[in-house]
Design a protein around this motif. Structure first.
Motif, PDB file in Angstrom:
ATOM      1  N   VAL A  48       0.838  -1.208   0.000  1.00 35.25           N
ATOM      2  CA  VAL A  48       0.000   0.000   0.000  1.00 35.25           C
ATOM      3  C   VAL A  48       0.866   1.249   0.000  1.00 35.25           C
ATOM      4  CG1 VAL A  48      -1.641   1.321   1.394  1.00 35.25           C
ATOM      5  CG2 VAL A  48      -2.018  -1.111   1.022  1.00 35.25           C
ATOM      6  N   ALA A  49       1.913   1.283   0.824  1.00 35.07           N
ATOM      7  CA  ALA A  49       2.809   2.436   0.874  1.00 35.07           C
ATOM      8  C   ALA A  49       3.492   2.656  -0.478  1.00 35.07           C
ATOM      9  CB  ALA A  49       3.846   2.250   1.980  1.00 35.07           C
ATOM     10  N   ILE A  50       3.923   1.589  -1.107  1.00 30.47           N
ATOM     11  CA  ILE A  50       4.579   1.707  -2.409  1.00 30.47           C
ATOM     12  C   ILE A  50       3.604   2.238  -3.459  1.00 30.47           C
ATOM     13  CG2 ILE A  50       5.547   0.342  -4.316  1.00 30.47           C
ATOM     14  CD1 ILE A  50       6.898  -1.389  -2.112  1.00 30.47           C
ATOM     15  N   LEU A  51       2.374   1.738  -3.463  1.00 33.17           N
ATOM     16  CA  LEU A  51       1.390   2.199  -4.458  1.00 33.17           C
ATOM     17  C   LEU A  51       1.065   3.679  -4.293  1.00 33.17           C
ATOM     18  CD1 LEU A  51      -1.045  -0.859  -4.623  1.00 33.17           C
ATOM     19  CD2 LEU A  51       0.634  -0.121  -6.323  1.00 33.17           C
ATOM     20  N   PHE A  52       0.839   4.120  -3.047  1.00 30.91           N
ATOM     21  CA  PHE A  52       0.571   5.544  -2.831  1.00 30.91           C
ATOM     22  C   PHE A  52       1.796   6.390  -3.157  1.00 30.91           C
ATOM     23  CE2 PHE A  52      -2.950   4.265   0.194  1.00 30.91           C
ATOM     24  CZ  PHE A  52      -3.947   4.648  -0.670  1.00 30.91           C
ATOM     25  N   GLY A  53       2.978   5.887  -2.830  1.00 26.64           N
ATOM     26  CA  GLY A  53       4.200   6.610  -3.163  1.00 26.64           C
ATOM     27  C   GLY A  53       4.383   6.755  -4.665  1.00 26.64           C
ATOM     28  N   SER A 112      -0.733  12.310   2.049  1.00 26.15           N
ATOM     29  CA  SER A 112      -0.987  11.934   3.442  1.00 26.15           C
ATOM     30  C   SER A 112      -1.174  10.435   3.575  1.00 26.15           C
ATOM     31  CB  SER A 112      -2.229  12.650   3.967  1.00 26.15           C
ATOM     32  OG  SER A 112      -2.035  14.032   3.975  1.00 26.15           O
ATOM     33  N   MET A 113      -1.850   9.829   2.611  1.00 28.07           N
ATOM     34  CA  MET A 113      -2.006   8.380   2.633  1.00 28.07           C
ATOM     35  C   MET A 113      -0.650   7.698   2.513  1.00 28.07           C
ATOM     36  SD  MET A 113      -5.278   7.896   0.188  1.00 28.07           S
ATOM     37  CE  MET A 113      -6.642   7.008   0.887  1.00 28.07           C
ATOM     38  N   PHE A 114       0.215   8.239   1.671  1.00 24.66           N
ATOM     39  CA  PHE A 114       1.557   7.674   1.526  1.00 24.66           C
ATOM     40  C   PHE A 114       2.345   7.794   2.830  1.00 24.66           C
ATOM     41  CE2 PHE A 114       6.053   8.719   0.455  1.00 24.66           C
ATOM     42  CZ  PHE A 114       6.473   7.425   0.239  1.00 24.66           C
ATOM     43  N   VAL A 115       2.336   8.989   3.420  1.00 20.73           N
ATOM     44  CA  VAL A 115       3.088   9.194   4.659  1.00 20.73           C
ATOM     45  C   VAL A 115       2.522   8.321   5.780  1.00 20.73           C
ATOM     46  CG1 VAL A 115       3.644  10.895   6.447  1.00 20.73           C
ATOM     47  CG2 VAL A 115       3.879  11.498   4.042  1.00 20.73           C
ATOM     48  N   PHE A 120       3.177   3.561   9.173  1.00 23.79           N
ATOM     49  CA  PHE A 120       2.664   2.287   9.661  1.00 23.79           C
ATOM     50  C   PHE A 120       3.563   1.128   9.245  1.00 23.79           C
ATOM     51  CE2 PHE A 120       0.082  -1.537   9.217  1.00 23.79           C
ATOM     52  CZ  PHE A 120      -0.424  -1.640  10.504  1.00 23.79           C
ATOM     53  N   ALA A 121       3.996   1.127   7.989  1.00 32.96           N
ATOM     54  CA  ALA A 121       4.824   0.025   7.498  1.00 32.96           C
ATOM     55  C   ALA A 121       6.185  -0.005   8.185  1.00 32.96           C
ATOM     56  CB  ALA A 121       5.003   0.138   5.983  1.00 32.96           C
ATOM     57  N   LEU A 122       6.754   1.160   8.449  1.00 37.65           N
ATOM     58  CA  LEU A 122       8.079   1.199   9.070  1.00 37.65           C
ATOM     59  C   LEU A 122       8.038   0.972  10.577  1.00 37.65           C
ATOM     60  CD1 LEU A 122       9.724   4.128   7.086  1.00 37.65           C
ATOM     61  CD2 LEU A 122      10.076   1.675   6.784  1.00 37.65           C
ATOM     62  N   SER A 123       6.970   1.443  11.220  1.00 33.73           N
ATOM     63  CA  SER A 123       6.908   1.313  12.681  1.00 33.73           C
ATOM     64  C   SER A 123       6.395  -0.048  13.116  1.00 33.73           C
ATOM     65  CB  SER A 123       6.021   2.407  13.273  1.00 33.73           C
ATOM     66  OG  SER A 123       4.667   2.168  12.952  1.00 33.73           O
ATOM     67  N   LYS A 124       5.589  -0.690  12.276  1.00 33.36           N
ATOM     68  CA  LYS A 124       4.986  -1.996  12.596  1.00 33.36           C
ATOM     69  C   LYS A 124       4.157  -1.943  13.880  1.00 33.36           C
ATOM     70  CE  LYS A 124       7.127  -4.274   9.291  1.00 33.36           C
ATOM     71  NZ  LYS A 124       6.518  -4.639   8.101  1.00 33.36           N
ATOM     72  N   LEU A 167      -6.111  17.023   6.477  1.00 33.71           N
ATOM     73  CA  LEU A 167      -6.829  16.758   7.726  1.00 33.71           C
ATOM     74  C   LEU A 167      -7.794  15.592   7.570  1.00 33.71           C
ATOM     75  CD1 LEU A 167      -7.541  17.680  10.642  1.00 33.71           C
ATOM     76  CD2 LEU A 167      -9.275  19.142   9.613  1.00 33.71           C
ATOM     77  N   SER A 168      -8.559  15.580   6.499  1.00 33.98           N
ATOM     78  CA  SER A 168      -9.542  14.511   6.310  1.00 33.98           C
ATOM     79  C   SER A 168      -8.860  13.163   6.136  1.00 33.98           C
ATOM     80  CB  SER A 168     -10.447  14.804   5.119  1.00 33.98           C
ATOM     81  OG  SER A 168      -9.734  14.676   3.917  1.00 33.98           O
ATOM     82  N   ASP A 169      -7.725  13.137   5.452  1.00 37.18           N
ATOM     83  CA  ASP A 169      -7.074  11.854   5.269  1.00 37.18           C
ATOM     84  C   ASP A 169      -6.401  11.367   6.545  1.00 37.18           C
ATOM     85  OD1 ASP A 169      -6.310   9.649   3.488  1.00 37.18           O
ATOM     86  OD2 ASP A 169      -4.337  10.267   4.206  1.00 37.18           O
ATOM     87  N   TRP A 170      -5.838  12.249   7.329  1.00 38.20           N
ATOM     88  CA  TRP A 170      -5.223  11.816   8.581  1.00 38.20           C
ATOM     89  C   TRP A 170      -6.249  11.190   9.511  1.00 38.20           C
ATOM     90  CZ3 TRP A 170      -0.497  10.579   9.700  1.00 38.20           C
ATOM     91  CH2 TRP A 170       0.538  11.131   8.967  1.00 38.20           C
ATOM     92  N   VAL A 171      -7.441  11.799   9.593  1.00 46.53           N
ATOM     93  CA  VAL A 171      -8.454  11.188  10.465  1.00 46.53           C
ATOM     94  C   VAL A 171      -9.025   9.928   9.828  1.00 46.53           C
ATOM     95  CG1 VAL A 171      -9.015  13.321  11.663  1.00 46.53           C
ATOM     96  CG2 VAL A 171     -10.346  12.682   9.671  1.00 46.53           C
ATOM     97  N   THR A 172      -9.121   9.891   8.510  1.00 44.93           N
ATOM     98  CA  THR A 172      -9.584   8.676   7.846  1.00 44.93           C
ATOM     99  C   THR A 172      -8.571   7.560   8.056  1.00 44.93           C
ATOM    100  OG1 THR A 172     -10.782   9.944   6.199  1.00 44.93           O
ATOM    101  CG2 THR A 172     -10.280   7.671   5.637  1.00 44.93           C
ATOM    102  N   TYR A 173      -7.302   7.881   7.984  1.00 48.36           N
ATOM    103  CA  TYR A 173      -6.274   6.879   8.243  1.00 48.36           C
ATOM    104  C   TYR A 173      -6.357   6.418   9.693  1.00 48.36           C
ATOM    105  CZ  TYR A 173      -1.908   4.396   8.240  1.00 48.36           C
ATOM    106  OH  TYR A 173      -0.980   3.402   8.356  1.00 48.36           O
TER     107      TYR A 173
END
Length: 178
Positions: A48-53, A112-115, A120-124, A167-173
Motif C-alpha cells: 500500500v505504501a509503495i502504491l501511494f508513493g 498523506s495516505m503515503f506518509v 505504519f509500514a516502518l513502525s509496525k 486533515l480529512s485523510d489523517w483522520v480517515t487513516y
C-alpha cells in the motif's frame, strides 16, 4: 469399445493418465495461492505504501517531464491520473508552468495516505483508531469546502484545499488503521 480393443487402441488409458497430472497441477496451484496469500498478509502495508508513493511520484514528475520536453511520456501519465482526480487547472499546483497530475486537495490526500502508510509500514505498530463521530467532525471542513465550492457559493484556494485534504485523510487513516 470392442472395436478399439480389437484394433489395439485402448482410448480409456489416456483418461487414466491425465488424472494424476490434474491432481499435481491442482496441488501446485493450491501451494502457489497459499504462499501468495501469506506474502500479501505479511507485506500488505508495504505494498500500500509503495502504491501511494508511486501515485504521488508520478503526479509530481509530470511537470518535470513536460519541462524537459518529454511530453510523449508526460501526457499519457497525466491523462491516466484523470481516473483518480478531476485535474481542474484552477485547483492545481504548477511547476515550471506545467500542471501537476493531481489537484491540490487530491495531492494532499494521496501524499498523506503515503506518509501514513509509510509510518505504519516502518513502525509496525498498531495505531489506536478513532471513534466514528470524531471522524465525521474532522471531515466536515473538507465536506463544507468542497460543497460550497461545487455549488458556486465561494471559491476555495489552494491553502484551504491542502489543509482540508490532509486533515480529512489523517483522520480517515486513524479510523481505518488496523
Amino acid at each position: 469399445m470392442a472395436i478399439q480393443q480389437v484394433n489395439g487402441l485402448d482410448l480409456t488409458a489416456n483418461h487414466t493418465h491425465s488424472a494424476p497430472t490434474q491432481r499435481t497441477y491442482k496441488l501446485a496451484l493450491d501451494r502457489f495461492m497459499h504462499r501468495s496469500g501469506e506474502i500479501l498478509l505479511d507485506q500488505w502495508a508495504n505494498i500500500v505504501a509503495i502504491l501511494f508513493g508511486l501515485l504521488v511520484l508520478v503526479a509530481i514528475s509530470i511537470p518535470f517531464l513536460s519541462y524537459l520536453g518529454l511530453d510523449a511520456l508526460a501526457k499519457p501519465l497525466f491523462y491516466s491520473l484523470h481516473y483518480v482526480c478531476a485535474q481542474i487547472p484552477s485547483h492545481s499546483f504548477y511547476i515550471f508552468g506545467h500542471q501537476l497530475g493531481l489537484c491540490a486537495r487530491n495531492l494532499s490526500i494521496y501524499a498523506s495516505m503515503f506518509v501514513g502508510s509509510l509510518i505504519f509500514a516502518l513502525s509496525k505498530k498498531r495505531i489506536p483508531g478513532i471513534p466514528w463521530w470524531l471522524w465525521v467532525l474532522m471531515i466536515l471542513p473538507m465536506a463544507w469546502d468542497g460543497t460550497t465550492q461545487m455549488f458556486g457559493w465561494r471559491e476555495s484556494d489552494w491553502i484551504l484545499r491542502t489543509i482540508t485534504g490532509t486533515l480529512s485523510d489523517w483522520v480517515t487513516y486513524g479510523l481505518r488503521s488496523p
